[in-house]
Design a protein around this motif. Structure first.
Motif: not given
Length: 84
Positions: A35-58
């Protein structure tokens, strides 16, 4: 820690490269098994990791300049610093 986003020129190059890779991967995918799109679970996991990263801003990544809620949805997307 970076305090700003890449220059507009660099963001444009990142977007062009990312778009090319998404189109290339979309053309070469087996439509039955991939599939071109990630599963909902994978999307959530990725975004959760991003939100913990120092490079994530707004909602954006300071490394590539991408809007992460959109980027995490595409299965071929990659974190520019290898977190996911």
């Amino acid at each position: 820690m970076k305090t700003s986003f890449p220059s507009l020129q660099e963001q444009g190059k990142n977007l062009a490269k990312f778009t090319f890779n998404v189109v290339k991967d979309s053309i070469s995918l087996n439509p039955v098994t991939t599939n071109v799109f990630s599963t909902s679970e994978e999307q959530k996991n990725r975004l959760d990791l991003c939100m913990k990263c120092d490079s994530y801003y707004q909602g954006r990544c300071r490394e590539c300049g991408c809007f992460m809620k959109s980027k995490v949805k595409l299965s071929s997307a990659k974190c520019p610093i290898g977190i996911w």
